[in-house]
Structures are given as structure tokens and as C-alpha cells.
Motif scaffolding. Structure first.
Motif, PDB file in Angstrom:
ATOM      1  N   SER A 157       0.833  -1.210   0.000  1.00 50.60           N
ATOM      2  CA  SER A 157       0.000   0.000   0.000  1.00 50.60           C
ATOM      3  C   SER A 157       0.865   1.256   0.000  1.00 50.60           C
ATOM      4  CB  SER A 157      -0.931  -0.012   1.216  1.00 50.60           C
ATOM      5  OG  SER A 157      -1.645   1.203   1.305  1.00 50.60           O
ATOM      6  N   THR A 161       1.232   4.326  -2.702  1.00 50.26           N
ATOM      7  CA  THR A 161       0.811   5.689  -2.362  1.00 50.26           C
ATOM      8  C   THR A 161       1.981   6.638  -2.098  1.00 50.26           C
ATOM      9  OG1 THR A 161       0.603   5.038  -0.039  1.00 50.26           O
ATOM     10  CG2 THR A 161      -1.395   4.966  -1.361  1.00 50.26           C
ATOM     11  N   GLU A 162       3.059   6.123  -1.498  1.00 46.99           N
ATOM     12  CA  GLU A 162       4.133   7.015  -1.045  1.00 46.99           C
ATOM     13  C   GLU A 162       5.288   7.131  -2.032  1.00 46.99           C
ATOM     14  OE1 GLU A 162       3.747   8.705   1.967  1.00 46.99           O
ATOM     15  OE2 GLU A 162       1.778   7.772   1.765  1.00 46.99           O
ATOM     16  N   GLN A 165       5.494   9.850  -4.558  1.00 52.86           N
ATOM     17  CA  GLN A 165       5.705  11.227  -4.099  1.00 52.86           C
ATOM     18  C   GLN A 165       7.204  11.494  -4.032  1.00 52.86           C
ATOM     19  OE1 GLN A 165       3.573  11.556  -0.424  1.00 52.86           O
ATOM     20  NE2 GLN A 165       1.652  10.873  -1.369  1.00 52.86           N
ATOM     21  N   LYS A 245       8.526   5.820  -9.629  1.00 56.98           N
ATOM     22  CA  LYS A 245       8.641   5.676  -8.188  1.00 56.98           C
ATOM     23  C   LYS A 245      10.042   6.041  -7.704  1.00 56.98           C
ATOM     24  CE  LYS A 245       5.233   2.009  -7.701  1.00 56.98           C
ATOM     25  NZ  LYS A 245       5.018   0.580  -7.437  1.00 56.98           N
TER      26      LYS A 245
ATOM     27  N   LYS B  29      -3.880   4.189   5.132  1.00 57.60           N
ATOM     28  CA  LYS B  29      -5.001   3.975   4.219  1.00 57.60           C
ATOM     29  C   LYS B  29      -5.613   2.576   4.403  1.00 57.60           C
ATOM     30  CE  LYS B  29      -5.767   5.423  -0.576  1.00 57.60           C
ATOM     31  NZ  LYS B  29      -5.093   5.591  -1.869  1.00 57.60           N
ATOM     32  N   ASP B 104     -10.066   3.087  -3.315  1.00 55.42           N
ATOM     33  CA  ASP B 104      -9.720   2.776  -4.700  1.00 55.42           C
ATOM     34  C   ASP B 104      -9.541   1.266  -4.782  1.00 55.42           C
ATOM     35  OD1 ASP B 104      -6.752   2.138  -4.125  1.00 55.42           O
ATOM     36  OD2 ASP B 104      -6.962   4.172  -3.361  1.00 55.42           O
ATOM     37  N   THR B 107      -6.529  -0.350  -2.895  1.00 57.66           N
ATOM     38  CA  THR B 107      -6.727  -0.348  -1.449  1.00 57.66           C
ATOM     39  C   THR B 107      -7.747  -1.411  -1.032  1.00 57.66           C
ATOM     40  OG1 THR B 107      -6.153   1.991  -1.357  1.00 57.66           O
ATOM     41  CG2 THR B 107      -7.348   1.104   0.528  1.00 57.66           C
TER      42      THR B 107
END
Lengths: 298, 298
Positions: A157, A161-162, A165, A245, B29, B104, B107
Motif C-alpha cells: 500500500s 501511495t508514497e 511522491q 517511483k 489507508k 480505490d 486499497t
């Protein structure tokens, strides 16, 4: 992989196949999809770690078969789910269409769910023949913790998501990879320890070995993705670089990353020194992993 | 549900919440998505079966908390995965957006994977405080078998592949639903039995009860989908009828289906007769289920 390890790899294929054939699977498509995802395998590094560590600790090879199979099932389930369009969206895996491409998304999701359950089922059904129920509980718990929300699931996960960034730092990157892959590598060792009579010093040495190994795999993969030659078969172009990524190759220059990799392999090997010559096979595996090329994904 | 059962339902909410708060979940999340999928719950029929059966058998309520929570986690994981676009493609669940719509798809897949692992983890971590390791292994095995490729996973796969084919007969329909939902209902009973000192006659009576209950739920759902009044909240229009799946309402006319449902409830209740007045609460739950309306999904 080296001839030396063929015996172990043969045992693994045999036990996985036997498990699949002796388990009642009313949905033929699920059986087909799981077999497709298990065979032919990758390098089977996790099972090899189990067998070689188990030999070092004089554990029963019947137990090692089951532990190795349960970890490989868990690893393969994670690959099948990670490849899904909603996740890494990888169309290829090990030189053939990924499970959801060869079958369909629903079947890939269910096959993954089923492999996760089967990994537990084989430990809980078959290990009690060889070990005390206390040890069986400890071994099964190790696997469910490493693969669950405190480990692999959270790692994947956070990866999604991370890592995309830009602001991510090395500490966060290490945490994510330790959750996503490191914990299952350490579980290989801890499950094997729970099937043996290892003393505390041996346990700590092997856990230190596994933690360096778990860390360095991703560094190596990131190094290859950045600097290695493109390869024809396998996963195709790295989905990590397509998805932009953060990788270890973004955080370090080539020379620094290369010496970090060297350093962790050195520390991994050093951790085994307390075993002397008895760790010869495990050292040989470590050297093979260190010298692997880009095509040989961990 | 009846006030009588509020004590059990309160215990379940408490233990589920406590488990979520005491488990390390590095991916925020995932924690959020699991909490979203667990609360507010549906009718919590499976946990209630565990508590009421456990009371009947004088099992420790601390064990029942854990068994009930692990089954509810497993049930909720299956709902989250079944709702996915690649599966039943349901946008709503229990009157709110389904997990993949609220978050989503990635997830939702990972939250489901994590709930499956957590169900095992809590049994393996916490039950050993109350029960022998042999019993813990038996209880965990029951859950992994019922939910895995010999049970729920195959049931959902056959549901997706077979039920849309018109040629399906009653035997096949029963098999699919027994795999998809029946086995987990029976697991509620078997796990509870393994936490108690039930004798063989009690075990068989309760297993018979559970098998009738597992069978009749789907007949009732199919009856409501065909003949019940449309409902406003909840799942929206049944995805089964949108997907033109074979249902019990296709195989039987209204009167026959209605009397089949009556018959199975009667047999379920009859199975409990050996317990006399002690089964009062379980009988009350059964009557409530029998009299449930379309809005009260099983």
C-alpha cells in the motif's frame, strides 16, 4: 541456480505439486490459475533460504518442505495481486503473461486469495505430524504477521501511495521495502528457527543475516533498473520506472549505491561466520545472489 | 436485531475495534479501509452464531470474542473482494459506497488481503492464552479451509463462471452456494465446538443446524430478489439479477421455494431440540432470521 541446490528445488516442486493435487479444489479455473502462477517458478530464493538454514540447524526436511511451500505460496500470491491493473499493472511475469492476463482479473484476485489461505492450511494440517502444536502456532503466526497488515500488505500500500511522491527520504524508502519484502525474508528464517533447536546466538546471527539480505535485494533491483542492460524476457520494462517511483538509485549515485550493496552482502556473510564451514551452502547462495544479473529478479 | 443480542454485538464491536487499535498498521489507508469495511457492520449473523452456540456449550466468552472477530473479518474480506469491478461490480454495500468506491481498487484488494491475514493472526496470537495449542491449530485450520480453495474461494469462482450459464441444475447450484457461504456458516459452529467440550451428539446436532441454515440463507435471498418489494437503501438492485445468474427462484416456483425455505428452518430448529430450553437464544435468532425482510441481508 547452482546444481548444488537442485535437490532442494526438486523437493519444492514435488511438494507444491503434491499439495495442489491432494487438495480438493472444486473450481477448476482456480486450480489452473494457481498452477500457472506457481510453475515454472522464479529463482525460489525464499524456499532455498528455508532449506539451507534448516540444514544448518538440523531441522527435519519434512518440516522444511512445508515451510518452504507455504512461503512460496505466499510470495506467489503477492506477485499475482501486485501485478493487477489496479496495482502495478504488469502484463508479464517471469517471461509469460501475468495471471490476470492469462486468465482474467477475477480469477487472479481469487487465485491470490486462495494461495494465501492454502499457505496457512498446509502448515496447520501437515506440520502437526512433525512438530508440537506450540511450534506449529508459532510458525503459522510468523507467516501471517509478515504477510499481513503489519508487513507485506502495508508495504504494498505504501509502495503505491508514497513512493510516487518525490519527497520521500531514505528512512521511509527503507521502511516501505522492509515491510514489502524484508519481513517475509526474515519470516523464512524465523519459521525455520521455530522448527529447529537453534540457540539464541544462532538465532540472532541468522536474523541479522536475513535482515541484510532483505534490505539489499531491493537495492540491487533498483541498481539494475537504473544501470543494468535492458533484458528481453521477464517483466518487460520495470513498472517502477514507468510509474516514476522513488528508488535507491534516485537517492544515491551509482558508486555509493554499489558500495552499499557490497557492504550489506559483506555484513550478511559476516553474520554467518559463527557457523564456520557448516554455513558453506548458505554462503554460496549469498554469493550467487550477490553476483546475479538483472535478469535474475529476487 | 433483538435487544437480547445487544450484549454480544457490543462485545464484537469492542473486540474488533480493540484489535484494530492494538495492531501495528504502517499504511494509514489500509487501516482506514478496514475500519470502513468493518463498521458499521451488517447483521453480524456469523458472530451471533458463535456467541450463542458458545454459550450453549459453556465455552469461554474470551475465546468466542476471538472466534467471532476472526470470522467477521473473513466475511468482510470476502465482501470487499466480491464487490470489486472484476467480480460482482457492486458500487454499494450496506447503504454506503463499497470499499473500492470509497477508496480505490488497489486499497480494496489490499484491505481484503489484510483482513484475511488478520483473522488468522488474532486466532494464533490470542487464543493460546485460553486454549491448548492443539485446539488453536484446529480452530485456525477450520477457518482457513472454509475460506480457501476448498471452500469460499472456489464458491465465488464458480458463482462468476457457472451461475451465468443457463444449464445449471439444482445440485450444482447447491454446491456453489454451499462452498460460497455454507462452509463459513458451518465453520462458525465447528470453531466454537473446538473451543468447548461438546460431546459427539451435540456436535452433530449443531452441524446439522448449521448446514440447514447455510443452505436456506441463499434461498431466502433469491426469494426476496424475485418476489420481495424493492428496497431503497443497501446494495441497490441485486447484481445477481443484473448479471442474470441462475437463482433458486429460477429453479422453483414461488410456492415451492417458499415451502423449501420453511422446511429448512424447521429442520434447523428440530436439530436443536436435543438441547431443550438451553437453545432458547439460538432458536430466537433462527426465528428472527426466518422472519427477516428483504432489507436484512444474511
Amino acid at each position: 541456480m547452482n546444481n548444488k541446490f537442485n535437490n532442494h528445488l526438486d523437493r519444492l516442486e514435488k511438494i507444491l505439486l503434491e499439495l495442489m493435487n491432494s487438495t480438493e479444489i472444486p473450481a477448476a479455473k482456480i486450480k489452473e490459475a494457481i498452477l500457472y502462477s506457481l510453475f515454472p517458478g522464479g529463482k525460489r530464493i525464499r524456499p532455498l533460504l528455508v532449506y539451507l538454514t534448516g540444514e544448518l540447524l538440523d531441522a527435519s526436511v519434512d518440516c522444511l518442505d512445508l515451510i518452504a511451500a507455504s512461503i512460496e505460496l505466499t510470495h506467489c500470491y503477492s506477485l499475482v495481486h501486485d501485478d493487477l491493473p489496479a496495482m502495478d499493472n504488469d502484463d508479464f511475469r517471469r517471461g509469460k503473461p501475468s495471471c490476470h492476463r492469462a486468465f482474467d482479473e477475477a480469477t487472479a484476485i481469487l487465485a491470490g486469495d486462495g494461495m494465501q489461505a492454502l499457505a496457512m492450511e498446509i502448515l496447520l494440517t501437515r506440520l502437526p505430524v512433525h512438530l508440537s502444536a506450540d511450534n506449529v502456532v508459532a510458525i503459522a503466526l510468523e507467516l501471517s504477521k509478515a504477510s499481513g497488515i503489519s508487513g507485506m500488505v502495508s508495504g504494498q500500500s505504501l509502495d503505491l501511495t508514497e513512493l510516487s511522491q518525490k519527497a520521500i527520504d531514505e528512512k521511509q524508502l527503507r521502511l516501505i521495502h522492509s515491510l514489502k519484502t524484508g519481513k517475509l525474508i526474515i519470516a523464512c528464517i524465523n519459521m525455520t528457527i521455530a522448527a529447529s533447536n537453534a540457540n539464541l546466538i544462532q538465532q540472532q546471527a541468522l536474523q541479522s543475516y536475513a535482515s541484510h539480505l532483505g534490505l539489499v535485494f531491493q537495492m540491487q533491483d533498483d541498481y539494475f533498473d537504473q544501470y543494468g542492460q535492458p533484458h528481453i524476457l521477464g517483466k518487460g520494462r520495470s513498472s517502477d520506472s514507468i510509474n516514476q517511483k522513488t528508488t535507491y538509485a534516485n537517492l544515491y549515485d551509482q558508486v555509493t549505491l554499489s558500495s552499499l550493496i557490497e557492504e550489506h552482502y559483506l555484513l550478511a556473510k559476516k553474520a554467518l561466520s559463527i557457523f564456520g564451514d557448516a554455513a558453506e551452502d548458505l554462503l554460496m547462495l549469498t554469493t550467487l545472489l550477490q553476483n546475479r544479473s538483472k535478469d535474475n529478479e529476487a
